[in-house]
Design a protein around this motif. Structure first.
Motif, mmCIF file in Angstrom:
data_model
loop_
_atom_site.group_PDB
_atom_site.id
_atom_site.type_symbol
_atom_site.label_atom_id
_atom_site.label_comp_id
_atom_site.label_asym_id
_atom_site.label_seq_id
_atom_site.Cartn_x
_atom_site.Cartn_y
_atom_site.Cartn_z
ATOM 1 N N ASN A 145 95.236 52.638 88.665
ATOM 2 C CA ASN A 145 96.672 52.716 88.928
ATOM 3 C C ASN A 145 97.382 53.480 87.830
ATOM 4 O O ASN A 145 98.256 54.315 88.081
ATOM 5 N N GLN A 146 97.017 53.157 86.581
ATOM 6 C CA GLN A 146 97.700 53.786 85.462
ATOM 7 C C GLN A 146 97.372 55.268 85.372
ATOM 8 O O GLN A 146 98.234 56.097 85.059
ATOM 9 N N ALA A 147 96.110 55.625 85.645
ATOM 10 C CA ALA A 147 95.753 57.040 85.647
ATOM 11 C C ALA A 147 96.484 57.786 86.761
ATOM 12 O O ALA A 147 96.970 58.909 86.566
ATOM 13 N N LEU A 148 96.583 57.166 87.932
ATOM 14 C CA LEU A 148 97.320 57.786 89.037
ATOM 15 C C LEU A 148 98.791 57.926 88.690
ATOM 16 O O LEU A 148 99.406 58.974 88.952
ATOM 17 N N LEU A 149 99.375 56.893 88.093
ATOM 18 C CA LEU A 149 100.777 56.979 87.699
ATOM 19 C C LEU A 149 100.985 58.109 86.700
ATOM 20 O O LEU A 149 101.948 58.878 86.797
ATOM 21 N N GLY A 150 100.060 58.242 85.737
ATOM 22 C CA GLY A 150 100.158 59.338 84.782
ATOM 23 C C GLY A 150 100.067 60.690 85.448
ATOM 24 O O GLY A 150 100.807 61.622 85.097
ATOM 25 N N ALA A 151 99.176 60.831 86.419
ATOM 26 C CA ALA A 151 99.044 62.103 87.123
ATOM 27 C C ALA A 151 100.322 62.441 87.888
ATOM 28 O O ALA A 151 100.770 63.596 87.914
ATOM 29 N N LEU A 152 100.938 61.436 88.516
ATOM 30 C CA LEU A 152 102.186 61.671 89.248
ATOM 31 C C LEU A 152 103.306 62.088 88.304
ATOM 32 O O LEU A 152 104.055 63.034 88.582
ATOM 33 N N LEU A 153 103.448 61.382 87.178
ATOM 34 C CA LEU A 153 104.501 61.731 86.219
ATOM 35 C C LEU A 153 104.241 63.099 85.597
ATOM 36 O O LEU A 153 105.174 63.871 85.351
ATOM 37 N N ARG A 154 102.966 63.404 85.345
ATOM 38 C CA ARG A 154 102.624 64.708 84.771
ATOM 39 C C ARG A 154 102.948 65.827 85.758
ATOM 40 O O ARG A 154 103.517 66.854 85.382
ATOM 41 N N ALA A 155 102.592 65.639 87.042
ATOM 42 C CA ALA A 155 102.844 66.670 88.035
ATOM 43 C C ALA A 155 104.338 66.939 88.191
ATOM 44 O O ALA A 155 104.777 68.092 88.254
ATOM 45 N N LEU A 156 105.135 65.878 88.238
ATOM 46 C CA LEU A 156 106.565 66.045 88.495
ATOM 47 C C LEU A 156 107.367 66.383 87.245
ATOM 48 O O LEU A 156 108.546 66.714 87.344
ATOM 49 N N SER A 157 106.744 66.283 86.071
ATOM 50 C CA SER A 157 107.487 66.586 84.840
ATOM 51 C C SER A 157 108.015 68.005 84.831
ATOM 52 O O SER A 157 109.047 68.297 84.222
ATOM 53 N N ARG A 158 107.335 68.895 85.520
ATOM 54 C CA ARG A 158 107.777 70.294 85.560
ATOM 55 C C ARG A 158 108.869 70.516 86.593
ATOM 56 O O ARG A 158 109.474 71.565 86.647
ATOM 57 N N ALA A 159 109.103 69.511 87.444
ATOM 58 C CA ALA A 159 110.090 69.678 88.509
ATOM 59 C C ALA A 159 111.395 68.951 88.232
ATOM 60 O O ALA A 159 112.441 69.360 88.739
ATOM 61 N N VAL A 160 111.362 67.877 87.458
ATOM 62 C CA VAL A 160 112.558 67.047 87.291
ATOM 63 C C VAL A 160 113.309 67.338 86.005
ATOM 64 O O VAL A 160 114.377 66.763 85.764
ATOM 65 N N GLY A 161 112.773 68.211 85.148
ATOM 66 C CA GLY A 161 113.499 68.621 83.951
ATOM 67 C C GLY A 161 113.793 67.490 83.003
ATOM 68 O O GLY A 161 112.895 66.774 82.553
ATOM 69 N N GLU A 162 115.080 67.284 82.701
ATOM 70 C CA GLU A 162 115.493 66.300 81.709
ATOM 71 C C GLU A 162 115.074 64.878 82.086
ATOM 72 O O GLU A 162 114.914 64.022 81.228
ATOM 73 N N ALA A 163 114.889 64.615 83.362
ATOM 74 C CA ALA A 163 114.519 63.268 83.807
ATOM 75 C C ALA A 163 113.038 62.958 83.613
ATOM 76 O O ALA A 163 112.602 61.843 83.909
ATOM 77 N N ALA A 164 112.252 63.912 83.116
ATOM 78 C CA ALA A 164 110.813 63.709 82.968
ATOM 79 C C ALA A 164 110.518 62.551 82.021
ATOM 80 O O ALA A 164 111.271 62.266 81.081
ATOM 81 N N ILE A 165 109.403 61.879 82.273
ATOM 82 C CA ILE A 165 108.965 60.748 81.456
ATOM 83 C C ILE A 165 107.623 61.117 80.834
ATOM 84 O O ILE A 165 106.676 61.477 81.544
ATOM 85 N N ALA A 166 107.525 61.020 79.517
ATOM 86 C CA ALA A 166 106.270 61.336 78.831
ATOM 87 C C ALA A 166 105.218 60.275 79.135
ATOM 88 O O ALA A 166 105.530 59.122 79.444
ATOM 89 N N GLY A 167 103.961 60.670 79.042
ATOM 90 C CA GLY A 167 102.872 59.749 79.331
ATOM 91 C C GLY A 167 102.721 58.665 78.280
ATOM 92 O O GLY A 167 102.975 58.893 77.091
ATOM 93 N N ASP A 168 102.318 57.479 78.722
ATOM 94 C CA ASP A 168 102.024 56.409 77.764
ATOM 95 C C ASP A 168 100.555 56.518 77.344
ATOM 96 O O ASP A 168 99.879 57.504 77.632
ATOM 97 N N ARG A 169 100.039 55.489 76.667
ATOM 98 C CA ARG A 169 98.681 55.585 76.151
ATOM 99 C C ARG A 169 97.624 55.481 77.240
ATOM 100 O O ARG A 169 96.441 55.683 76.984
ATOM 101 N N GLY A 170 98.030 55.133 78.460
ATOM 102 C CA GLY A 170 97.160 55.301 79.602
ATOM 103 C C GLY A 170 96.303 54.131 79.997
ATOM 104 O O GLY A 170 95.995 53.973 81.164
ATOM 105 N N SER A 171 95.873 53.309 79.054
ATOM 106 C CA SER A 171 94.954 52.212 79.363
ATOM 107 C C SER A 171 95.313 51.004 78.531
ATOM 108 O O SER A 171 95.692 51.144 77.361
ATOM 109 N N PRO A 172 95.172 49.800 79.082
ATOM 110 C CA PRO A 172 95.416 48.603 78.275
ATOM 111 C C PRO A 172 94.357 48.360 77.205
ATOM 112 O O PRO A 172 94.554 47.521 76.332
ATOM 113 N N ASP A 173 93.219 49.071 77.258
ATOM 114 C CA ASP A 173 92.165 48.913 76.246
ATOM 115 C C ASP A 173 91.775 47.451 76.056
ATOM 116 O O ASP A 173 91.740 46.942 74.923
#
Length: 460
Positions: free
Chosen positions: A254-282
């Motif tokens: 889920n977290q990897a998919l969420l990161g991929a979605l945020l990464r893909a749309l970061s180029r489209a939403v401009g200022e509203a983009a959200i940077a990736g978190d650390r990705g895994s609860p480890d």
């Protein structure tokens, strides 16, 4: 009351029990009250369940299809026996389930009061209104996105079988007019062990990502999906099928998919983009037996369960969080040490590791634990080959982490946590991409597979 925990029917994993209570009015079902609650253990090969080495649903945990746990106000005895003949730590789980059933009683009473006061039509109208409003808010948010196509992928390092296979989660978003299609074609096949997710989890993750970006303050309900189409091929790491596609560590995908979605749309939403978190609860789990013969489990207590998020337009990011789509797991250190044979030596932020910028990412965290007795350990570090903490709007990517073993010095005194990077030259790496000379994480270092015998069975 109904109970179920089959991930392929309910999503999530076997430890998450879904409780459903129909609410009747005038002899007909007027509504349902639901609760979903995680339990400490649901049987299977590993205490607590948090291991990525289980190879099929039979090793994974007890599976409950939808069945009655209470009928006419009385417990259904054979279902209770089925559960408690298969789980560990029943002395904790049994009263927890009784409390949950009491919560459903309360939910039914409150809903019946509303029906009796306002009528079934008004209550159903309110439910429909909430969904309609959510649909309109999401539609208005998506209207700010121009027509186009965007794609990205995230990498999962390995599964629990060996380190010969890594997995990619691909997303392609297409916006045309008022509709968005999210296509996961090209995603790797289902994993050989229990790190998979299901298509139900995909739906949740897509909804969360789009709400983050286009309607962060509205309600989250089925109305959010009215203008969204999701394409999920069967048998991928995010849409696994039984019996050989076991799902327990579903949140990793889920977290990897969420990161991929945020990464893909970061180029489209401009200022509203959200940077990736650390990705895994480890996550880290340890289990063993006390000198008196009492079994103990430390699940999600002494690993990297909390760490940094990524920045967004509202400010600097938190550094004491789990991940964008997971719980907050921060038990008291006193409780950890009282329940298990461990001493938490250090749990602290690392200054100035969040990068420079107008809004900075969260800083890294160091966590050191001294285990006092032999124990079995399972590590679940799945996101170290590629930095999941990607930057947006000119921000740089984050870095990866690692897990190390510092062997005892032969004395009975507690060790001091390492305070100098030179100490890592002689430590034993158990997980991460590590430079052989320095012992520190490095993009061009050597990958250390976290499910080796050394990482999973040695006392640390």
């Amino acid at each position: 009351m109904l109970i179920a925990n089959d991930p392929y029917r309910t999503g999530n994993h076997n430890n998450d029990l879904l409780f459903v209570r129909p609410v009747f009015h005038d002899g007909k079902i007027a509504a349902f009250v639901n609760l979903n609650a995680h339990q400490l253990d649901m049987g299977g090969a590993v205490p607590g369940g948090f291991s990525r080495t289980k190879r099929n649903v039979y090793e994974n945990a007890l599976v409950l299809p939808p069945m009655l746990i209470a009928h006419a106000g009385e417990p259904v005895e054979h279902v209770w026996n089925l559960i408690f003949d298969n789980v560990r730590m029943a002395e904790v789980i049994q009263p927890d389930i009784r409390t949950l059933l009491s919560g459903l009683d309360l939910g039914e009473r409150l809903l019946r009061e509303s029906i009796e006061r306002y009528g079934t039509g008004a209550v159903h109208g309110a439910m429909a209104y909430v969904c309609d409003v959510a649909a309109e808010r999401m539609s208005a948010g998506l209207a700010s996105l121009p027509d186009g196509e965007w794609s990205a992928f995230e990498l999962v390092d390995c599964d629990g079988a060996d380190d010969t296979e890594q997995y990619e989660i691909h997303v392609r978003l297409v916006k045309r007019g008022g509709r968005v299609e999210v296509d996961l074609s090209g995603t790797s096949r289902q994993a050989r062990t229990s790190i998979n997710g299901t298509a139900l989890d995909v739906k949740t993750t897509v909804g969360i990502a789009l709400k983050y970006l286009f309607d962060p303050r509205g309600r989250f309900c089925s109305g959010n999906y009215r203008d969204i189409d999701i394409v999920v091929p069967d048998g991928t790491i995010v849409s696994a099928l039984p019996p050989d596609g076991p799902t327990f560590m579903y949140f990793e995908q889920n977290q990897a998919l969420l990161g991929a979605l945020l990464r893909a749309l970061s180029r489209a939403v401009g200022e509203a983009a959200i940077a990736g978190d650390r990705g895994s609860p480890d996550l880290h789990t340890a289990f063993g037996v006390t000198a008196e013969g009492r079994p103990w489990v430390s699940a999600m207590q002494c690993g990297g369960e909390v760490g940094p998020l990524g920045a967004n337009r509202y400010g600097d990011a938190d550094c004491q969080a789990m991940t964008y789509q997971a719980n907050g797991v921060v038990p008291e250190i006193e409780a950890i040490e009282a329940a298990t044979p461990v001493v938490v030596l250090r749990h602290e932020p690392v200054p100035d590791t969040g990068g420079a910028g107008y809004h900075r990412g969260g800083v890294a965290r160091l966590r050191d634990s001294a285990w006092l007795t032999p124990a079995a350990h399972t590590l679940n570090q799945l996101r170290y080959k590629r930095a999941p903490g990607f930057g947006v709007n000119g921000g740089k990517d984050g870095s990866t982490g690692g897990v190390w073993e510092f062997p005892p010095d032969g004395t009975r005194t507690l060790p001091d946590p390492p305070t100098d990077v030179a100490a890592y030259r002689t430590a034993r790496p158990l997980a991460g991409v590590i430079d052989d000379a320095t012992g520190l994480p490095a993009p061009d270092g050597r990958y250390h597979y976290p499910s080796t015998e050394a990482a999973t069975r040695r006392p640390r």
